[in-house]
Design an enzyme around this catalytic site. Structure first.
Site, PDB file in Angstrom:
ATOM      1  N   GLU A  12      13.868  12.442  -8.611  1.00 38.67           N
ATOM      2  CA  GLU A  12      12.663  12.416  -9.444  1.00 38.67           C
ATOM      3  C   GLU A  12      11.650  13.508  -9.072  1.00 38.67           C
ATOM      4  OE1 GLU A  12      11.139   8.396  -9.731  1.00 38.67           O
ATOM      5  OE2 GLU A  12      12.917   7.723 -10.835  1.00 38.67           O
ATOM      6  N   GLU A  38      20.567   6.502 -11.425  1.00 45.31           N
ATOM      7  CA  GLU A  38      19.782   5.386 -10.874  1.00 45.31           C
ATOM      8  C   GLU A  38      19.307   4.462 -11.989  1.00 45.31           C
ATOM      9  OE1 GLU A  38      16.675   6.249  -7.903  1.00 45.31           O
ATOM     10  OE2 GLU A  38      15.487   4.649  -8.836  1.00 45.31           O
TER      11      GLU A  38
END
Length: 514
Positions: free
Chosen positions: A252, A357
């Site tokens: 991220e 994820e």
């Protein structure tokens, strides 16, 4: 509503269809059941052998309490129900696989059980009697699902990484568990690694958490040191006889651009990621013995596509080192799949899309563990089907196991998991989401190819179809409605497969085509 006894395959005697004591206990219910397992008893789907042509298998999980319930049916010559037609001449992506993440917290929870219960849990995920995960994500050093903040190179100014070393979390927990998982699996596991943050001394904010990026510019010593950090990680794991199928460019990257971000992050804009790959990470991998390791960019929300891919992959110097694009599921509800995934695939078909994820219980209004939540199982199955129908090649769940509070997590970012551990009783609970994952991971072998389907009319069903490497077919069907939906599958090579999807259910159909 929920039976104390259930007829399933018991993991200690997988060849026998027997009555056993794996309880699908309604006392844990949000809307459905969890299955309780211990060192000696656990329901398992067992090894699956397809019947002869003219027959098919179905596996059903439902809100009403079915968990991979197996039935055999006979192909018919005619039918009048809603028709789902297999269109095998329409060929799409090949499947890489499905799995979860061996975080520090997952390892802590697995190891909190007795040796027998640990083995049982690992068998449930990785063995041929279990759901046959073949992908494992491995965080590089700490993340929020750790009990402390650390990296592998916390000595300030160590640009040569002379003091680089794995942590006890790796050598005493994650690595031994990965070896045990591999020993249980019938095929090699595909590991991929993601880093949350660089050491604080390489960063603009001097901290592992919060808003901050690497000092300097791509090509500078900080960026080159961060690239070498990846190489050193691969080298150290290789010393423990573990090799990696893939790497992501970092978890991220947009999180590290957010002021006061609460846990480990390293900010990258797509232009920075592009130039770091072109000037530092790509050449470092290419000149090492890990040149064939698959490099995935993004590792963030699909909302950022296709923009992020355009920035990185339109640069030939960066693109030549990239193999795929990693995706997180958290904002999928505001990012239509066709606009994000479909457009990206059309622009860059040679780069694979891969889910890296996902978890439930992450929002402020729906936080933490919910034992027995069927809605979360449906959310998983729906997202996976949508991803698969838009060129995604695999899907990785987050923590392999958490405790009943959804941790440990050093920043109290508690979420749900497919397996919840109660170490005080030496048991673990397989959540409905475990069975959602199973409907894909167990039956969509690596190398399976998605093929077309057409439906004779509008219905509530969501589906995706595949031809497996042995030529057999698999169809996954999700019914999120309150009504049962009878349907038939038409495969021109064998005939009609009559079936029905109960309300709030996931169904996998398997059949030989020749």
């Amino acid at each position: 509503k929920f039976p104390f006894w259930s007829y399933e395959f018991c993991s200690e005697k997988p060849a026998l269809y027997i009555k056993h004591t794996c309880r699908c206990a309604s006392m844990f219910s949000q809307s459905s059941v969890v299955c309780e397992c211990n060192a000696t008893h656990c329901d398992s789907v067992g090894r699956v052998t397809l019947p002869a042509v003219g027959h098919y298998l179905s596996f059903l999980s439902s809100e009403a309490g079915s968990r991979l319930h197996r039935e055999q049916g006979q192909v018919q010559r005619n039918s009048t129900a809603l028709r789902i037609t297999l269109v095998p001449e329409q060929k799409y992506q090949h499947i890489k696989g499905f799995g979860g993440a061996m975080t520090d917290s997952a390892a802590i929870n697995i190891l909190s059980l007795s040796a027998g219960a640990q083995d049982q849990l690992l068998r449930q995920y990785f063995s041929p009697e279990g759901i046959e995960y073949n992908v494992v994500r491995v965080p590089m050093a700490s993340c929020d699902f750790s009990t402390r903040l650390y990296t592998y190179a916390d000595s300030p100014g160590d640009y040569g990484l002379l003091n680089f070393s794995l942590a006890e979390e790796d050598t005493h927990m994650k690595i031994p568990l990965l070896h045990r998982a591999q020993a249980l699996s019938a095929r090699p596991l595909s590991l991929f690694a993601s880093a949350w943050t660089a050491p604080s001394w390489l960063k603009t904010n001097g901290a592992l958490i919060g808003k901050g990026s690497l000092k300097g510019q791509p090509g500078d010593k900080e960026y080159k040191t961060w690239a070498q950090y990846y190489i050193r990680f691969l080298e150290e794991y290789e010393k423990h006889n573990l090799s990696f199928w893939g790497l992501t460019t970092g978890n991220e990257p947009t999180a590290g651009e957010l002021t006061n971000y609460s846990f480990q992050a390293l900010g990258f804009r797509p232009e920075q990621q592009r130039d770091w790959i072109a000037m530092d990470l790509g050449p470092a991998l290419h000149s090492s013995r890990y040149a064939k390791t698959r490099l995935m960019i993004l590792d963030d929300q699909r909302l950022l596509l296709p923009y992020w891919a355009k920035v990185v992959l339109s640069d030939t110097h960066a693109a030549r080192y990239v193999h795929g694009i990693g995706l997180h599921w958290y904002l999928d509800h505001v990012a239509p799949a066709k606009i994000t995934l479909g457009t990206t695939h059309d622009l860059y078909p040679e780069y694979f899309l891969f889910g890296t994820e996902a978890c439930s219980g992450w929002t402020s209004f729906d936080r933490g563990v919910q034992l027995g939540s069927w809605k979360r199982a449906e959310d998983y199955a729906s997202d996976i089907i949508e991803d698969l129908n838009n060129h995604v090649t695999g899907w990785t769940d987050w923590n392999l196991a958490l405790d009943q509070g959804g941790g440990p997590n050093w920043v109290k970012n508690f979420v749900d998991s497919t397996i919840i551990v109660d170490h005080s009783r030496d048991v673990f609970y397989k959540q409905p989401t475990f069975y959602s994952m199973a409907h894909f991971s167990k039956f969509l072998w690596e190398g399976s190819q998605r093929v077309g389907v057409s439906t004779s009319g509008h219905s509530a069903l969501e589906s995706s179809a595949f031809i497996r490497p042995d030529g057999s077919a698999a169809l996954i069907v999700l019914n999120r409605s309150d009504a049962e939906v009878p349907f038939e599958v038409w495969d021109q090579t064998v005939g009609f497969l009559p079936s029905s999807a109960p309300p709030h259910s996931i169904l996998t159909l398997l059949w030989n085509r020749s």
